[in-house]
Structures are given as structure tokens and as C-alpha cells.
Design a protein around this motif. Sequence first.
Motif, PDB file in Angstrom:
ATOM      1  N   PHE A 197       0.739  -1.421  -0.021  1.00  0.00           N
ATOM      2  CA  PHE A 197      -0.076   0.126  -0.020  1.00  0.00           C
ATOM      3  C   PHE A 197       0.821   1.303   0.089  1.00  0.00           C
ATOM      4  O   PHE A 197       1.557   1.458   0.882  1.00  0.00           O
ATOM      5  N   THR A 223      -1.279   6.902  -4.075  1.00  0.00           N
ATOM      6  CA  THR A 223      -1.756   6.535  -5.325  1.00  0.00           C
ATOM      7  C   THR A 223      -3.224   7.291  -5.589  1.00  0.00           C
ATOM      8  O   THR A 223      -3.638   7.426  -6.840  1.00  0.00           O
ATOM      9  N   TYR A 228     -10.406  -6.334   7.979  1.00  0.00           N
ATOM     10  CA  TYR A 228      -9.461  -7.259   7.412  1.00  0.00           C
ATOM     11  C   TYR A 228      -8.050  -7.270   8.337  1.00  0.00           C
ATOM     12  O   TYR A 228      -8.266  -6.461   9.356  1.00  0.00           O
ATOM     13  N   GLY A 278      -9.464  -1.675  -8.925  1.00  0.00           N
ATOM     14  CA  GLY A 278      -8.992  -1.348  -7.448  1.00  0.00           C
ATOM     15  C   GLY A 278      -8.605  -2.312  -6.659  1.00  0.00           C
ATOM     16  O   GLY A 278      -9.619  -2.908  -6.356  1.00  0.00           O
ATOM     17  N   THR A 285      -7.929  -3.279  -3.565  1.00  0.00           N
ATOM     18  CA  THR A 285      -7.638  -2.768  -2.492  1.00  0.00           C
ATOM     19  C   THR A 285      -7.769  -4.066  -1.474  1.00  0.00           C
ATOM     20  O   THR A 285      -7.768  -5.159  -1.466  1.00  0.00           O
ATOM     21  N   LYS A 325      -9.347  -4.034   1.213  1.00  0.00           N
ATOM     22  CA  LYS A 325     -10.778  -4.324   1.487  1.00  0.00           C
ATOM     23  C   LYS A 325     -11.482  -5.260   0.733  1.00  0.00           C
ATOM     24  O   LYS A 325     -12.240  -5.875   1.246  1.00  0.00           O
ATOM     25  N   ASP A 342      -5.286  -2.147 -11.363  1.00  0.00           N
ATOM     26  CA  ASP A 342      -4.820  -1.167 -10.342  1.00  0.00           C
ATOM     27  C   ASP A 342      -3.619  -0.642 -10.891  1.00  0.00           C
ATOM     28  O   ASP A 342      -3.029  -1.085 -11.712  1.00  0.00           O
ATOM     29  N   THR A 343      -3.449   0.826 -10.144  1.00  0.00           N
ATOM     30  CA  THR A 343      -2.282   1.622 -10.852  1.00  0.00           C
ATOM     31  C   THR A 343      -1.016   1.251 -10.055  1.00  0.00           C
ATOM     32  O   THR A 343       0.103   1.753 -10.156  1.00  0.00           O
ATOM     33  N   LYS A 393       1.533  -4.406  -7.041  1.00  0.00           N
ATOM     34  CA  LYS A 393       0.613  -5.545  -7.155  1.00  0.00           C
ATOM     35  C   LYS A 393       0.208  -6.083  -8.305  1.00  0.00           C
ATOM     36  O   LYS A 393      -0.512  -6.942  -8.684  1.00  0.00           O
ATOM     37  N   ASN A 450     -14.406   3.733  -1.841  1.00  0.00           N
ATOM     38  CA  ASN A 450     -14.096   4.841  -1.137  1.00  0.00           C
ATOM     39  C   ASN A 450     -13.587   5.926  -2.008  1.00  0.00           C
ATOM     40  O   ASN A 450     -13.516   6.968  -1.685  1.00  0.00           O
ATOM     41  N   HIS A 451     -13.122   5.489  -3.252  1.00  0.00           N
ATOM     42  CA  HIS A 451     -12.511   6.735  -4.100  1.00  0.00           C
ATOM     43  C   HIS A 451     -13.286   6.870  -5.294  1.00  0.00           C
ATOM     44  O   HIS A 451     -13.142   7.164  -6.229  1.00  0.00           O
ATOM     45  N   ILE A 463     -12.649   8.131  -9.087  1.00  0.00           N
ATOM     46  CA  ILE A 463     -12.538   7.287 -10.263  1.00  0.00           C
ATOM     47  C   ILE A 463     -13.742   7.472 -11.104  1.00  0.00           C
ATOM     48  O   ILE A 463     -13.582   7.328 -12.460  1.00  0.00           O
ATOM     49  N   LYS A 514     -12.988  10.534 -13.427  1.00  0.00           N
ATOM     50  CA  LYS A 514     -12.112  10.066 -14.461  1.00  0.00           C
ATOM     51  C   LYS A 514     -12.266   8.949 -15.515  1.00  0.00           C
ATOM     52  O   LYS A 514     -11.799   9.278 -16.567  1.00  0.00           O
TER      53      LYS A 514
HETATM   54  P1  TYD Z   1      -7.383   2.113  -1.067  1.00  0.00           P
HETATM   55  O1  TYD Z   1      -9.275   2.092  -0.921  1.00  0.00           O
HETATM   56  O2  TYD Z   1      -6.918   3.431  -0.486  1.00  0.00           O
HETATM   57  O3  TYD Z   1      -6.924   1.290   0.354  1.00  0.00           O
HETATM   58  P2  TYD Z   1      -7.118  -0.056   1.149  1.00  0.00           P
HETATM   59  O4  TYD Z   1      -5.981  -0.966   0.303  1.00  0.00           O
HETATM   60  O5  TYD Z   1      -6.917   0.565   2.276  1.00  0.00           O
HETATM   61  O6  TYD Z   1      -8.396  -0.888   1.044  1.00  0.00           O
HETATM   62  O7  TYD Z   1      -6.816   1.462  -2.135  1.00  0.00           O
HETATM   63  C1  TYD Z   1      -6.877   2.189  -3.359  1.00  0.00           C
HETATM   64  C2  TYD Z   1      -6.506   1.187  -4.291  1.00  0.00           C
HETATM   65  O8  TYD Z   1      -6.928   1.520  -5.557  1.00  0.00           O
HETATM   66  C3  TYD Z   1      -4.754   0.895  -4.591  1.00  0.00           C
HETATM   67  O9  TYD Z   1      -4.391  -0.311  -4.699  1.00  0.00           O
HETATM   68  C4  TYD Z   1      -4.763   1.877  -5.792  1.00  0.00           C
HETATM   69  C5  TYD Z   1      -5.915   1.863  -6.655  1.00  0.00           C
HETATM   70  N1  TYD Z   1      -6.397   2.694  -7.267  1.00  0.00           N
HETATM   71  C6  TYD Z   1      -6.438   2.712  -8.644  1.00  0.00           C
HETATM   72  O10 TYD Z   1      -5.968   1.821  -9.163  1.00  0.00           O
HETATM   73  N2  TYD Z   1      -6.792   3.942  -9.375  1.00  0.00           N
HETATM   74  C7  TYD Z   1      -7.277   5.105  -8.780  1.00  0.00           C
HETATM   75  O11 TYD Z   1      -7.678   5.929  -9.458  1.00  0.00           O
HETATM   76  C8  TYD Z   1      -7.292   5.191  -7.476  1.00  0.00           C
HETATM   77  C9  TYD Z   1      -7.740   6.137  -6.717  1.00  0.00           C
HETATM   78  C10 TYD Z   1      -6.977   3.960  -6.611  1.00  0.00           C
END
Ligand code: TYD
Length: 405
Positions: A69, A73, A213, A315, A317, A319, A339-340, A344, A376-377, A381, A384
Motif C-alpha cells: 500500500f 496513489t 481485514y 482497485g 484494495t 478491503k 490497479d495503478t 500489485k 471509497n474513491h 474514479i 476520471k
Molecule cells: P484504498 O482504497 O486506498 O485502500 P485499502 O487498500 O486501504 O482498501 O486503495 C486504493 C487502491 O486502488 C490502490 O491499490 C490503488 C488503486 N487505485 C487505482 O487503481 N486507481 C485510482 O484511481 C485510485 C484512486 C486507486
Amino acid sequence: MSKCLICSDNFNPFVDFGNMPIANAFSLKEELFNEYTFAMKVGFCENCNMVQLVEQPDREKMFHENYAFFSSTSNYMINHFNDFASSVISLQNLNENSFVLEVGCNDGIMLQSFLSNKIPCLGIEPSQNVANVAMEKGIEVITEFFDQPLAQHISKIHQKADAILSANVMCHIPYIHSIYDGVKTLLKDDGVFIFEDPYLGEIIEKTSFDQIYDEHVFLFSALSISYLANVHDLELVNVEPQITHGGSMRYTIAHKGLKKVSKNVNRLIEKEKAIGLDKKLAYMSFTKSVDKIKDDLIGLLTRLKNEGKKVVAYGATSKSTTVTNYFGITPDLVDCIYDTTPIKQNKYSPGAHIPVLPYSQFRESNPDYVLLFAWNHAEEIMKKESDYMGKKRHWITYIPDVKVS
Ligand code: TYD
Ligand code: SAH
């Protein structure tokens, strides 16, 4: 029966998620046969009101030189932590003679603001790879776990702190009494300890069960934090809700009796009692709501599969490890996760073994449906991707309930 990590009272778990892997353990194919798991159960202590995991993996299994993490990001989070730093600078009138300590500074997302304002600061970050990014920004970092012995050491080489800060870290630490002892040791008389974490009230209200988790050993409330602070001769003096991580709370702690307590504290405690966060019943109905989301989401994904639709996820995540493993979502239902985060990518998700691919390949994958694990994003997202998603592609979200949009 389990023993409360805060007050040692006995409690029974109210939800059992079964065996779970490490939420951030994205693995190469050859590593998949040897995955570590632990029994993930959550309980509520009626004596001190703390909601907590019954069992947690050793900290070295979660936080190490390959921690997946990286805080920076999300552009939204970069702005959030810049604002957090600015609010502390004005609250404590910080200047070049002050001292700020951050516990779990990760890649320096917050401390970079203190550095650029020439305010002396120190980060504590045990995960070497993310700490390296902070150090490359010029931030001083101790790559160890914060606790009372480390606080004693720091007190010999630094002045006491005007502010001790932490975000999304306190809820990770089962040895939290040692942390509070360390804070008591290092905080100036008029210093403040400000930390934020996902808020129990929001988790219950939204049924955001995926905040549970391995790393999240505690789900905090004003009730449980005021109890904990009191044990250490400290006091909860302010609470400020945040919209980050699906609904968080920022808590300000000071030495007992030395700062005015905001009316917000009692107001929030009364609200928590009104919605029953101090009673078992709230947690029993939470468990039922989780199972409804499970039935609805699995029902939807199964129907889409039968209709031949292409479903991918967005993502990888931490979570989502709870979602995929508790619900039984495998590559059969969701092709892959985009994922960016480079560390990962081209690996497999913990437990469910869904391939994680670079975000750069997302658009060419041409999905019909995109399951948003980084819900949560959502605002950042969805904005975008709005051009790409258009009218013929759909988002699937599942917090607070399953929705296709
Ligand atoms: P996040 O929800 O912050 O955390 P957690 O791991 O605590 O559940 O993790 C965001 C993940 O999503 C992280 O791996 C990066 C990815 N991500 C993208 O791929 N694109 C995006 O535009 C954003 C905001 C996050
Ligand atoms: N503050 C950042 C990072 C949160 S992730 C943010 O909000 O985005 C949690 C971080 O806490 C990880 O980088 C992990 O290595 C660190 N951590 C875990 N236990 C810790 C401890 N005892 N002391 C300091 N950092 C710790």
C-alpha cells in the motif's frame, strides 16, 4: 470467549468471516500454494466498547519491505493530507522551532507538507519500501515499529513533540497501550496527538464490512477512544468527521485536564449511544446486513456470467480481500482486477487468486461491467472514467447495498 485487548474483559465474537489471507499479500503464481491464513472473527467488548479482531497475524507478516500500500496513489488523499497538515500548523502555531512526529508515515504523503513549511518532523515507518519513498523526498524516517521503547529512544535524541500525528495506523496496532504510553512520553504539555481511522459509526451505518481485514484490528468510536485515552491519563478533546476511506473520524487527544474539551466530543458520544454502538444488538443486525449484500452481489455476478457479460474489477484494495474471500468471488465471476500500483500488478489477489493487471490495460479490456473495489474513491474514479464508461458500460458497487449504475 476472548480477552479484550483494551480492558481484558471477556467477549464473544459477533461475526466469523472464516479463514482469511493477509489482505495485501498479492502473490506471484509460484507463491500461491503456500498462502498464510488466519481465523478472522470480530467481537465487541461491552465493558470498554471496543470492536476488535479476535486474532491477528504477526505484524512482520503484514508490514515489511514489500508492503503493497502506497498512500500517494490517490490525488484526493494527497490533498487531504496537505489540508490535515495545514490545520495542525495553524492549531499549534508550528514554526521552525517546533517538532512533529508521524506514526506510520508511509511514502511521506503528509510529512512532505511539514517539510516544505520548514517545520522539523520525523516519520516512523516500519515498511522499508514505502519508507524509502518518504526518505527520497528528504523526510527523516526511523524504519521501526513505534511503541513505548522506541518513544523512550526518540525522547533522548529529539525535543518533545508539539504534535504527534497518525492516519490509518492506530487501528492497525494490537499493542495500542504501548503506543499510548509512547505518546504520553513524547507529547509536550500543550501538545496534541491527532489521528484518524475508519469510523465505527459509518461502518455500521453503511455496512462497510470490508473495512474489516487483518490490518484493522480495531474499529474505533468516540466511546472506545475516550475510554482508552483515560487509561493513559490522556483525554479526548475533539472529534472531526472525515469523508476519507468511506467515512473516518479524526480524534484529538491531549494530556488530561490541560486542554478545553470541545462540545463535539459529548455530542458524538451521545449520538453513538443513541444508535446503540454501546450495545450488542447493533452488531448482530450488522452481520445480517453483510449477508444480504453477499447474496445480492453473488446473485448479480452469477446472472451476468450466465448472460455472457464481461465483468472486471477496479482497485486491488485491501478491503477487496475480505469481499472476495468471504463471498467466494473467484476469477470465474470476475476476470481480473486493474490497479495503478506497480507492486500489485501481474500478481494474484490474496486467497481468491484473481489476476491483478496494470491499470494501463483497463480500457482495452472492453468490459460490460466494472466492479468497483475502491468504492471509497468512487468520486475520483468515476469522474476520471466517465468518458470511457459512457452509457453502455456499468459500474457495480456494493456499499451500502448492491447497485448497478
Ligand atoms: P484504498 O482504497 O486506498 O485502500 P485499502 O487498500 O486501504 O482498501 O486503495 C486504493 C487502491 O486502488 C490502490 O491499490 C490503488 C488503486 N487505485 C487505482 O487503481 N486507481 C485510482 O484511481 C485510485 C484512486 C486507486
Ligand atoms: N498514514 C498512511 C499509511 C496508512 S497504511 C495513510 O493514511 O495513507 C498503515 C501504515 O502503518 C503502513 O505503512 C505500516 O507500515 C505502518 N505501521 C504499522 N504498524 C506501525 C507501527 N507500530 N508504527 C509505525 N507505523 C506502523
